[in-house]
Design a protein around this motif. Structure first.
Motif: not given
Length: 54
Positions: A36-43
């Motif tokens: 979830v953190i990686q997706k948030y950072q990517f977005s």
């Protein structure tokens, strides 16, 4: 002559814990949080780059 039974001050409960299962569950939850953190950072990075191009 009518004595009530004494209530103990402390109660002990023995619990059987399978630490391997607990460790596995913690690892799986940790992995989900990292995703979830990686997706948030990517977005957020994608949003910033899109804003710069405009």
């Amino acid at each position: 002559m009518n004595k009530k039974p004494e209530i103990p001050d402390k109660a002990y409960i023995w619990v059987s814990i399978d630490f391997d299962k607990v460790k596995h569950r913690i690892n799986s939850v940790t992995c989900q949080i990292e995703q979830v953190i990686q997706k948030y950072q990517f977005s957020t990075k994608a949003d910033r780059s899109a804003k710069r191009k405009n």
